[in-house]
Design an enzyme around this catalytic site. Structure first.
Site, PDB file in Angstrom:
ATOM      1  N   GLY B 242      42.783 -19.262 -54.968  1.00 35.43           N
ATOM      2  CA  GLY B 242      44.280 -19.746 -54.685  1.00 35.43           C
ATOM      3  C   GLY B 242      45.231 -18.551 -55.029  1.00 35.43           C
ATOM      4  O   GLY B 242      44.821 -17.515 -54.949  1.00 35.43           O
ATOM      5  N   SER B 243      46.453 -18.501 -55.379  1.00 34.35           N
ATOM      6  CA  SER B 243      47.490 -17.628 -55.355  1.00 34.35           C
ATOM      7  C   SER B 243      47.372 -17.022 -56.655  1.00 34.35           C
ATOM      8  O   SER B 243      46.749 -17.713 -57.831  1.00 34.35           O
ATOM      9  CB  SER B 243      48.811 -18.420 -55.176  1.00 34.35           C
ATOM     10  OG  SER B 243      49.099 -18.943 -56.610  1.00 34.35           O
ATOM     11  N   THR B 244      47.711 -15.766 -56.776  1.00 33.64           N
ATOM     12  CA  THR B 244      47.758 -14.941 -57.994  1.00 33.64           C
ATOM     13  C   THR B 244      48.582 -15.658 -59.182  1.00 33.64           C
ATOM     14  O   THR B 244      48.147 -15.865 -60.355  1.00 33.64           O
ATOM     15  CB  THR B 244      48.311 -13.757 -57.754  1.00 33.64           C
ATOM     16  OG1 THR B 244      47.285 -13.053 -57.058  1.00 33.64           O
ATOM     17  CG2 THR B 244      48.471 -12.729 -59.156  1.00 33.64           C
ATOM     18  N   GLY B 247      46.500 -18.476 -60.529  1.00 30.59           N
ATOM     19  CA  GLY B 247      45.536 -17.884 -61.002  1.00 30.59           C
ATOM     20  C   GLY B 247      45.806 -17.581 -62.642  1.00 30.59           C
ATOM     21  O   GLY B 247      44.796 -17.748 -63.462  1.00 30.59           O
ATOM     22  N   CYS B 298      42.947 -14.547 -47.778  1.00 31.37           N
ATOM     23  CA  CYS B 298      43.297 -13.932 -49.055  1.00 31.37           C
ATOM     24  C   CYS B 298      43.070 -12.348 -48.704  1.00 31.37           C
ATOM     25  O   CYS B 298      43.872 -11.631 -49.078  1.00 31.37           O
ATOM     26  CB  CYS B 298      42.505 -14.343 -50.071  1.00 31.37           C
ATOM     27  SG  CYS B 298      40.404 -14.783 -49.804  1.00 31.37           S
ATOM     28  N   GLU B 400      52.755 -10.733 -50.391  1.00 34.71           N
ATOM     29  CA  GLU B 400      51.746 -11.660 -49.915  1.00 34.71           C
ATOM     30  C   GLU B 400      52.596 -12.705 -48.927  1.00 34.71           C
ATOM     31  O   GLU B 400      53.259 -13.781 -49.537  1.00 34.71           O
ATOM     32  CB  GLU B 400      50.785 -12.408 -50.690  1.00 34.71           C
ATOM     33  CG  GLU B 400      49.487 -12.860 -49.719  1.00 34.71           C
ATOM     34  CD  GLU B 400      48.548 -13.551 -50.689  1.00 34.71           C
ATOM     35  OE1 GLU B 400      48.666 -14.267 -51.732  1.00 34.71           O
ATOM     36  OE2 GLU B 400      47.435 -13.545 -50.295  1.00 34.71           O
TER      37      GLU B 400
END
Lengths: 502, 500
Positions: B242-244, B247, B298, B400
């Site tokens: 998923g997203s940073t 994360g 991603c 992003e």
């Protein structure tokens, strides 16, 4: 028998009522064909001595046709170069098909080889499990990237060898075919496989499954024939780049010479054995006795790694022998198609004679015949489970491979003594040891010169575990990840990389 | 017993959509009994309401997984685990059309040009890892006479897996395949935006023969169900895609019981084109790299750097190709000629449009797209969008966007191209186009990225490891590497004779 009238398919009814169509031709380029000279030979059922059918015999020109078909499949089709998971899928399908046809295959095996259905069903299950295991590896034959500094990109590839020649024995016809075909095909090779002349039937039946599984024509070629004529041609063939053989040590030596004489084809060999089965004082006696039975009487003793020399520590010798004899008395020897039979017949007249001769030799050498020692009945090649005691290490029955249900039993005192006895052999295929002491188990395993050591078990195979011999029992390993090394060759690629400004 | 609703797809077919939580091979209601709706991004209409797992439901699922591990799965050998995965692959192929339809409807992926390939890849992934299951081996290490040492590559036990919405089925396959092959039991939480396909797949998991409790699938939201899974003391490892930003939260939550963590997070991957590149091929691959899956990848190569000599020529070819093969083939996911579907949700749609505004304000040149397509006002559709003449400090060159928006810029030298490529906090994918083999391999070595594509983009393969460096993640999925991250090494030392 020379005839070109013989049909390419024969309808067979097995003793248990199962009926099937038996292919009889040579399987070349995805099709069954008659041999070029039309020569055939008879197939005999060793448990009844009756003729089952004939099959076509491959002579030199037939071998050449098979090799050409294989070479064409390797060079001119995408078999070796395509996405390797396609090969994996063929093997997966083959595994499923073997399972679907399990009862027929087991029946053919018992008819052709004489082994009990108990044994042949086990073989068929191991066969499909092995195809399945190899299938999973097909797309995982990775090389390495090796860091030698930023001026190079260095890596290895593991490439198939090309046309393989594979010669298999008669003791596990279908299973040995799977041990050869599995890793060979998974890694992108092509093959010409010769079955043993006494047991050509199950592999020919497998050919239909090979087609159904999607193996392209020419990738697998299966031919029936004799060693001196068919096998030798394969061993000498200039287009065959790799040879895999399972059989006697004497023939293995010959095969290796032929490989050297011809084109230095790579050779792997699974040969004979005279494997020791060692029982220590602290072993579980009942279990040890069972493992001794499995060790020498399973598959009628026609097992390369049979535990054919029993060494029993003196403290339990008498008790173990009683237990062993009791277990033997419970063994049912007889009609392979009887569901209660454990031990079927020997595979051929030749083998019967050989084993009976060794029994004679044993008696003459002064060994004590503890039980068995003779043929059963007059029809079918059945031999009683046989134990010789009071033997010494120089006896032929202790040194030479008998390949039947005949075992010697020797008393020993110490660990060092039995290790020396066990290792005193030209062979080194397997060994068994029975003890409850873990230290002893690991230490003795470390010191035994054998390719497989079984602890508290015997003839206990698994597709992930490698199998093969030390010394004159062979070269290379089958099964396990090691098997794939036999069928790949390493190419190293070094790319020079210059620094660029623009 | 069976909690389900009938769903009608745009192609007229109907199917039975399970709505419960899949625990112990059964569909059950959540404890609170609350449901949430999954929206079709092409029509903005609700498809079905599914039960929402909260913390207490996560607890139930984790308990089921632990029980299954201790009593059954731990004893199930690799050969059998492989067989079950092979069977699942077979069933997925048998039902490929149904799975692709559900996936297309719930996620907006065009069925014929996108979703069906995801299903194929997912089945192959199960089969690939099935092949590994009986080949998880450790080492025996020679140490002389007095000691014998070996390693066991053991499974973790119970793994929590949290997957995103951009590839619902495929992301599940990438996680389940290796985890199960290695011998773990799993509690998998789908994205709240795309819960439907995995619930349907649960039936196949049961049919394949996986014992109850080995695979558990929960629909739910990150802040409660996901957080509970990440911090749960009964979970030995958490894997997240998923997203940073999320994360990082997962990594912190995991520290509660020091569970192992693997993360596949965001990216802003650069595609670098040298003067000597085959520009026609570069344009086509670059389009795949950012316009596939509506740019929701991603590893999207969402920044393109073109060397001076090729700049104009490339952009011309790229714009023409994108407009012909993507912009003009956008619309309903059930039209077989469509290649571009809608973005996944309202929030994503708004975020992407706001980045397009930012790009314009920052002074980037809009070459193509940049708005909602005129004919597609219903559904979250955004035209494939190309910005050019970016400068390194622009937000659209660093952040992003996760949509069909690419930022293109120029560079002079190898060093400059490398500098731009490596400038962001991310390091997931990257691509380089050149005919010079030495330059290609050198550049690959110099790039700060977990993956480098030479003369292609987003050309992933389940046999090859996938993952990022820097803020793009921790660990690798797929390939043999993907298997080993689901095992931990236990060293066993046997004293063979050392006496004190």
């Amino acid at each position: 028998m020379v005839t070109d009238e013989y049909p390419l398919t024969v309808h067979i009814k097995l003793p248990n009522g199962v009926e099937y169509d038996q292919p009889t031709g040579l399987f070349i380029n995805g099709e069954f064909t008659k041999s070029k000279q039309g020569k055939t030979f008879e197939v005999v059922s060793p448990s009844t001595e009756e003729i089952v059918c004939s099959v076509y015999e491959a002579l030199e020109e037939d071998v050449n046709a098979a090799v050409d078909a294989a070479e064409n499949a390797f060079k001119n089709t995408e078999w070796a170069t395509q996405d390797p998971s396609v090969r994996g899928r063929c093997l997966l399908k083959l595994a499923d098909l073997v399972e679907q046809h399990a009862e027929v295959l087991a029946g053919i095996e018992s008819l052709d080889n004489g082994k009990s259905l108990f044994c042949s069903r086990g073989d068929v299950a191991l066969c499909s499990a092995y195809f399945r295991s190899c299938a999973g590896y097909a797309d995982k034959v990775d090389g390495r990237i090796i860091d030698t500094g930023s001026n190079h990109l260095s890596y290895t590839r593991r490439e198939p060898i090309g046309v393989c020649g594979q010669i298999i024995p008669w003791n596990f016809p279908l299973l040995m075919a799977s041990w050869k075909l599995g890793p060979c095909l998974a890694t992108g090779n092509v093959t010409v496989l010769k079955t043993a002349e006494s047991t050509p039937l199950s592999a020919l039946y497998l050919c239909n499954l090979l087609n159904e599984a999607g193996f392209p024509p020419g990738v697998v070629n299966i031919i029936s024939g004799f060693g001196k004529t068919t096998g030798d041609v394969i061993a000498l063939h200039p287009k065959v780049r790799k040879l895999a053989f399972t059989g006697s040590t004497a023939t293995g030596r010959h095969i290796m010479k032929r490989a050297a004489e011809s084109n230095l084809k790579k050779v792997t060999l699974e040969l004979g054995g005279k494997s020791p089965n060692i029982i220590f004082n602290d072993a579980d006696i009942a279990k040890a006795a069972q493992n001794m039975i499995i060790g020498i009487f399973y598959n009628s003793g026609e097992v390369c790694c049979a535990g054919s020399r029993i060494y029993c520590q003196s403290g339990i010798y008498d008790e173990l022998l009683v237990e062993f004899k009791k277990a033997i008395a419970n063994l049912k020897v007889g009609d392979p198609f009887d569901e209660t039979t454990f031990q079927g017949s020997q595979t051929s007249q030749l083998q019967l004679d050989r084993i009976l001769n060794y029994i004679d030799v044993g008696k003459k050498e002064g060994a004590q015949l503890i039980t068995g020692g003779e043929r059963i009945g007059g029809k079918g090649y059945f031999i009683k489970p046989t134990i010789f005691g009071n033997v010494h290490e120089e006896m032929r029955i202790v040194k030479e491979e008998i390949f039947g249900p005949v075992v010697t039993i020797t008393k020993f005192e110490t660990v060092d003594e039995v290790i020396e006895l066990a290792n005193n052999s030209e062979y080194g295929l397997a060994a068994g040891l029975h003890t409850e002491d873990i230290n002893k188990a690991i230490d003795v395993s470390n010191r035994l010169k054998a390719g497989t050591v079984w602890v508290n078990t015997y003839n206990d195979f698994h597709s992930s575990v490698p199998f093969g011999g030390y010394a004159q029992s062979g070269i290379g390993r089958e099964m396990g990840i090691e098997a794939f090394d036999n069928y790949t060759q390493v190419k190293a690629v070094r790319i020079k990389i210059d620094k660029k400004k623009a | 017993m069976s909690l389900s609703v009938q769903v009608k797809l745009p192609d007229g077919s109907t199917y039975t959509q399970p709505t419960g939580l899949f625990i112990n091979n059964e569909f059950v209601k959540s404890i609170k009994g609350e449901k949430f709706e999954s929206i079709c991004p092409a029509t903005e209409e609700p498809i079905a309401a599914v039960y929402r797992a909260y913390e207490e439901d996560v607890d139930v699922a984790v308990k089921a997984a632990r029980e299954a591990y201790n009593t059954v799965w731990k004893e199930t050998g690799g050969v059998q685990r492989g067989k079950l995965l092979f069977k699942l692959a077979e069933l997925m192929e048998k039902h490929a059309d149904e799975l692709a339809g559900i996936e297309a409807h719930d996620s907006g992926k065009p069925k014929a040009t996108n979703a069906i390939f995801d299903v194929e890849e997912s089945a192959n992934c199960m089969r690939y890892f099935g092949g590994w299951a009986d080949k998880v081996t450790g080492k025996s290490i020679p140490l002389g006479k007095d000691k014998f040492a070996y390693t066991l590559h053991e499974p973790y036990g119970v793994c929590g897996q949290i997957i995103p919405w951009n590839y619902p089925l495929a992301m599940a396959a990438w996680k389940l395949g290796p985890a199960l092959a290695a011998g773990n039991c799993v509690v998998l939480k789908t994205s709240e935006i795309t819960p439907l396909s995995m619930l349907w797949l649960a039936n196949l998991i049961k049919e394949a023969g996986f014992p109850p409790g080995v695979v558990n699938i929960l629909s739910g939201f990150g802040k409660d169900a996901g957080a509970r899974l990440a911090s749960h003391e009964g979970v030995d490892k958490i894997a997240f895609t998923g997203s940073t930003a999320t994360g990082q939260v997962i990594q912190q939550l995991a520290s509660k019981n020091m569970k192992a963590v693997t993360l596949e997070c965001g990216g802003k991957s650069a595609l670098v084109i040298f003067d000597d590149a085959d520009l026609d091929q570069a344009a086509k691959w670059a389009a795949i790299g950012i316009m596939s899956n509506q740019g929701q990848i991603c590893t999207a190569t969402s920044r393109i750097y073109i060397q001076d000599g090729a700049y104009d020529k490339f952009l011309q070819a790229f714009k023409a190709h994108v407009e012909e093969e993507y912009t003009s083939k956008q619309g309903c996911p059930f039209n077989d000629t469509h290649v571009v579907g809608p973005q996944i949700s309202q929030p994503q749609y708004e975020k992407i449009l706001s980045y397009i505004e930012i790009g314009k304000k920052e002074g980037a040149k809009l070459l193509s797209g940049g708005k909602t397509p005129a004919s597609l006002t219903k559904g979250y559709f955004i035209e494939p969008t190309i910005f050019a003449d970016i400068s390194p400090d622009m937000r659209i060159a660093n952040e992003e966007i996760f949509g069909p928006v690419v930022a293109c810029g120029r560079f002079k030298t190898y060093e400059e191209g490398l500098k731009y490529a490596n400038q962001t906090q991310y390091g997931l994918g990257s691509a380089v186009f050149t005919q010079d083999i030495a330059k290609a391999h050198r550049f690959a070595s110099d790039l700060e990225a977990g993956m480098v594509w030479i003369n292609s983009s987003n050309d992933s393969d389940i046999h090859v490891p996938f993952g990022g460096v820097k803020m793009s993640g921790v660990g690798r999925e797929l390939g043999e590497y993907g298997l080993t991250i689901y095992t931990q090494a236990k060293a066993v030392h046997v004293n063979m004779g050392s006496k004190l």
